[in-house]
Write a protein that holds these residues in place. Structure first.
Motif, PDB file in Angstrom:
ATOM      1  N   SER A 223       0.832  -1.203   0.000  1.00  6.97           N
ATOM      2  CA  SER A 223       0.000   0.000   0.000  1.00  6.97           C
ATOM      3  C   SER A 223       0.869   1.258   0.000  1.00  6.97           C
ATOM      4  O   SER A 223       1.722   1.423   0.877  1.00  6.97           O
ATOM      5  CB  SER A 223      -0.913  -0.002   1.226  1.00  6.97           C
ATOM      6  OG  SER A 223      -1.427   1.291   1.470  1.00  6.97           O
ATOM      7  N   ASP A 224       0.618   2.162  -0.941  1.00  2.98           N
ATOM      8  CA  ASP A 224       1.397   3.397  -0.978  1.00  2.98           C
ATOM      9  C   ASP A 224       1.105   4.278   0.234  1.00  2.98           C
ATOM     10  O   ASP A 224       1.996   4.961   0.741  1.00  2.98           O
ATOM     11  CB  ASP A 224       1.168   4.161  -2.277  1.00  2.98           C
ATOM     12  CG  ASP A 224      -0.290   4.523  -2.532  1.00  2.98           C
ATOM     13  OD1 ASP A 224      -1.178   3.985  -1.838  1.00  2.98           O
ATOM     14  OD2 ASP A 224      -0.549   5.332  -3.443  1.00  2.98           O
ATOM     15  N   VAL A 225      -0.132   4.243   0.729  1.00  3.73           N
ATOM     16  CA  VAL A 225      -0.470   5.027   1.925  1.00  3.73           C
ATOM     17  C   VAL A 225       0.320   4.519   3.126  1.00  3.73           C
ATOM     18  O   VAL A 225       0.891   5.308   3.890  1.00  3.73           O
ATOM     19  CB  VAL A 225      -1.984   4.964   2.214  1.00  3.73           C
ATOM     20  CG1 VAL A 225      -2.308   5.602   3.561  1.00  3.73           C
ATOM     21  CG2 VAL A 225      -2.756   5.662   1.104  1.00  3.73           C
ATOM     22  N   ARG A 226       0.362   3.212   3.288  1.00  2.00           N
ATOM     23  CA  ARG A 226       1.120   2.648   4.412  1.00  2.00           C
ATOM     24  C   ARG A 226       2.624   2.892   4.251  1.00  2.00           C
ATOM     25  O   ARG A 226       3.323   3.134   5.236  1.00  2.00           O
ATOM     26  CB  ARG A 226       0.827   1.156   4.547  1.00  2.00           C
ATOM     27  CG  ARG A 226      -0.567   0.868   5.090  1.00  2.00           C
ATOM     28  CD  ARG A 226      -0.824  -0.620   5.208  1.00  2.00           C
ATOM     29  NE  ARG A 226      -2.031  -0.901   5.966  1.00  2.00           N
ATOM     30  CZ  ARG A 226      -2.446  -2.111   6.299  1.00  2.00           C
ATOM     31  NH1 ARG A 226      -1.727  -3.175   5.922  1.00  2.00           N
ATOM     32  NH2 ARG A 226      -3.543  -2.289   7.000  1.00  2.00           N
TER      33      ARG A 226
ATOM     34  N   ARG B 144       3.253   6.264   5.431  1.00  2.00           N
ATOM     35  CA  ARG B 144       3.078   6.387   6.880  1.00  2.00           C
ATOM     36  C   ARG B 144       4.292   5.864   7.635  1.00  2.00           C
ATOM     37  O   ARG B 144       4.737   6.481   8.611  1.00  2.00           O
ATOM     38  CB  ARG B 144       1.810   5.648   7.314  1.00  2.00           C
ATOM     39  CG  ARG B 144       1.456   5.846   8.788  1.00  2.00           C
ATOM     40  CD  ARG B 144       0.124   5.212   9.112  1.00  2.00           C
ATOM     41  NE  ARG B 144      -0.954   5.899   8.436  1.00  2.00           N
ATOM     42  CZ  ARG B 144      -1.900   5.309   7.701  1.00  2.00           C
ATOM     43  NH1 ARG B 144      -1.892   4.002   7.539  1.00  2.00           N
ATOM     44  NH2 ARG B 144      -2.846   6.018   7.131  1.00  2.00           N
TER      45      ARG B 144
ATOM     46  N   THR C 228      -5.186   7.960  12.957  1.00  2.00           N
ATOM     47  CA  THR C 228      -5.745   8.548  11.744  1.00  2.00           C
ATOM     48  C   THR C 228      -7.154   9.113  11.910  1.00  2.00           C
ATOM     49  O   THR C 228      -7.569   9.938  11.095  1.00  2.00           O
ATOM     50  CB  THR C 228      -5.738   7.515  10.611  1.00  2.00           C
ATOM     51  OG1 THR C 228      -6.286   6.271  11.078  1.00  2.00           O
ATOM     52  CG2 THR C 228      -4.307   7.260  10.133  1.00  2.00           C
TER      53      THR C 228
ATOM     54  N   THR D  42      -8.484   0.149   3.391  1.00  2.00           N
ATOM     55  CA  THR D  42      -8.688   1.495   3.905  1.00  2.00           C
ATOM     56  C   THR D  42      -7.369   2.203   4.120  1.00  2.00           C
ATOM     57  O   THR D  42      -6.332   1.555   4.266  1.00  2.00           O
ATOM     58  CB  THR D  42      -9.479   1.451   5.239  1.00  2.00           C
ATOM     59  OG1 THR D  42      -9.607   2.774   5.778  1.00  2.00           O
ATOM     60  CG2 THR D  42      -8.763   0.580   6.258  1.00  2.00           C
ATOM     61  N   ASP D  43      -7.427   3.525   4.139  1.00  2.00           N
ATOM     62  CA  ASP D  43      -6.235   4.318   4.468  1.00  2.00           C
ATOM     63  C   ASP D  43      -6.076   4.497   5.966  1.00  2.00           C
ATOM     64  O   ASP D  43      -5.077   5.069   6.426  1.00  2.00           O
ATOM     65  CB  ASP D  43      -6.341   5.702   3.818  1.00  2.00           C
ATOM     66  CG  ASP D  43      -6.236   5.642   2.297  1.00  2.00           C
ATOM     67  OD1 ASP D  43      -5.810   4.593   1.786  1.00  2.00           O
ATOM     68  OD2 ASP D  43      -6.597   6.638   1.635  1.00  2.00           O
ATOM     69  N   GLN D  44      -7.027   4.012   6.768  1.00  2.00           N
ATOM     70  CA  GLN D  44      -6.960   4.180   8.209  1.00  2.00           C
ATOM     71  C   GLN D  44      -5.839   3.318   8.797  1.00  2.00           C
ATOM     72  O   GLN D  44      -5.516   2.253   8.280  1.00  2.00           O
ATOM     73  CB  GLN D  44      -8.294   3.792   8.861  1.00  2.00           C
ATOM     74  CG  GLN D  44      -9.469   4.654   8.474  1.00  2.00           C
ATOM     75  CD  GLN D  44      -9.433   6.016   9.125  1.00  2.00           C
ATOM     76  OE1 GLN D  44      -8.569   6.325   9.926  1.00  2.00           O
ATOM     77  NE2 GLN D  44     -10.401   6.866   8.762  1.00  2.00           N
ATOM     78  N   CYS D  45      -5.287   3.791   9.903  1.00  5.84           N
ATOM     79  CA  CYS D  45      -4.314   2.996  10.656  1.00  5.84           C
ATOM     80  C   CYS D  45      -4.895   2.712  12.032  1.00  5.84           C
ATOM     81  O   CYS D  45      -5.442   1.642  12.262  1.00  5.84           O
ATOM     82  CB  CYS D  45      -2.980   3.719  10.750  1.00  5.84           C
ATOM     83  SG  CYS D  45      -1.674   2.767  11.585  1.00  5.84           S
TER      84      CYS D  45
END
Length: 339
Positions: A195-198, A201, A311, A330-333
């Motif tokens: 995941s690019d979002v992870r 992060r 997040t 999801t983009d949530q952490c």
């Protein structure tokens, strides 16, 4: 009190009014200021053995509102978090100071006799309390439990300062491992995550480089970014079949693999590969009281910065929808609840 109650597989959590908890002699009752949603909570609601009527939640912080008759040294108004453990206190494992590994332990939020923190109040063992210094917020206090998981995983590696390590998986646990691997003095902390979002992060919490395993060969990318032939330690934080095999293949001669990803079915790897490199393989399950204390101390000193992991925050009424949304990519952490 108001609480989010599990009613059965396939049903959203239900906001209900239930009886307030009362403290057993060895317990305190906390007014929950913040609680965290964990991936294991999601998995529990998909299992047929999870009982209806359960209040989930084992990551929490708050103020003491009532104190059991046998609890000493604590009083109403104290700001605390707690290890969500209810061990037997009479076995060899408990005598070693490892209550999370006690075969009789009841994790808070996993049993009807140890209801969790998706509620306005939650019970905790007095012996499991950890005080929150004034400089540590309740939001940070509710994140101590998942951060302690990461701290414990890194501790299992007995990481030498200046080591180059590889983290497989950049979810909440992989991110916590990244944070504490850097805190422990690792020179290179490379995270492999699709995941690019992870990936972005984990860079915020200390990763020195990231790899997209869907686009790059992990070992070649590790060598390119670190100048090292292989990682001295590989932290497996994905929890899919085949990941232990990959970790063993990747790690250096006499390196260490720490397995933190949870796989419920049988898995396999080639022991001869591990034997040929004299690899140490360790499994990390939870944490100890000293992990909690070390995390709180690091937060109080500003030695670690976990805010990128937090997040969003939701109310109890918003929780059922937010909980269901986490079942999909999801983009949530770390989503926190404010009951």
């Amino acid at each position: 009190m108001r609480a989010a109650v599990f009613e059965g597989v396939g049903k959203p959590l239900s906001i209900q009014t239930v009886d307030d908890p009362t403290p057993a002699p060895d317990q305190v009752i906390l007014t929950v200021e913040n609680a965290g949603i964990c991936g294991s909570d999601l998995h529990m609601t998909e299992g047929a053995h999870t009982p209806a009527g359960l209040i989930l939640g084992h990551e929490f912080a708050g103020t003491i509102s009532a104190v059991g008759s046998a609890v000493k040294g604590w009083r109403p108004g104290d700001r605390v978090t707690a290890l969500p453990l209810n061990a037997c206190n009479s076995c060899d494992t408990c005598d070693q100071g490892l209550p999370a590994l006690c075969s009789q332990n009841l994790f808070t939020g996993c049993f009807l006799t140890a209801q969790g923190s998706y509620a306005q109040y939650v019970a905790a063992r007095g012996s499991m309390l950890q005080r929150l210094p004034d400089g540590v917020s309740f939001a940070e206090g509710a994140m101590v439990e998942p951060l302690a998981v990461g701290h414990h995983i890194v501790g299992m590696a007995e990481l030498p300062r200046g080591a180059s390590v590889l983290v497989l998986g950049g979810g909440p646990i992989g991110a916590a491992v990244t944070l504490f691997a850097r805190h422990a003095g690792a020179r290179h902390v490379v995270v492999s995550e699709m995941s690019d979002v992870r990936r972005n992060r984990v860079l915020e919490v200390g990763a020195t480089a990231v790899i997209d395993p869907a686009q790059e060969d992990v070992l070649e990318a590790f060598r390119k970014t670190t100048g090292e032939a292989r990682p001295a330690v590989v932290f497996e934080c994905v929890g899919l079949p085949g990941m232990i095999r990959q970790a063993v293949d990747l790690v250096a001669v006499r390196g260490c693999v720490v397995v933190a990803g949870v796989v419920f079915q049988e898995d396999s790897f080639a022991p001869i590969v591990a034997m040929g490199k004299e690899v140490t393989i360790r499994f990390s399950q939870a944490y100890t009281e000293s992990d909690f204390a070390s995390v709180i101390d690091a937060l109080a000193r500003g030695a670690v910065e976990p805010r990128p992991l937090h997040t969003s925050t939701v109310s109890l009424d918003e929780l059922p929808a937010a909980f269901e949304a986490l079942r999909k990519p999801t983009d949530q952490c770390k989503v926190l609840i404010k009951p």
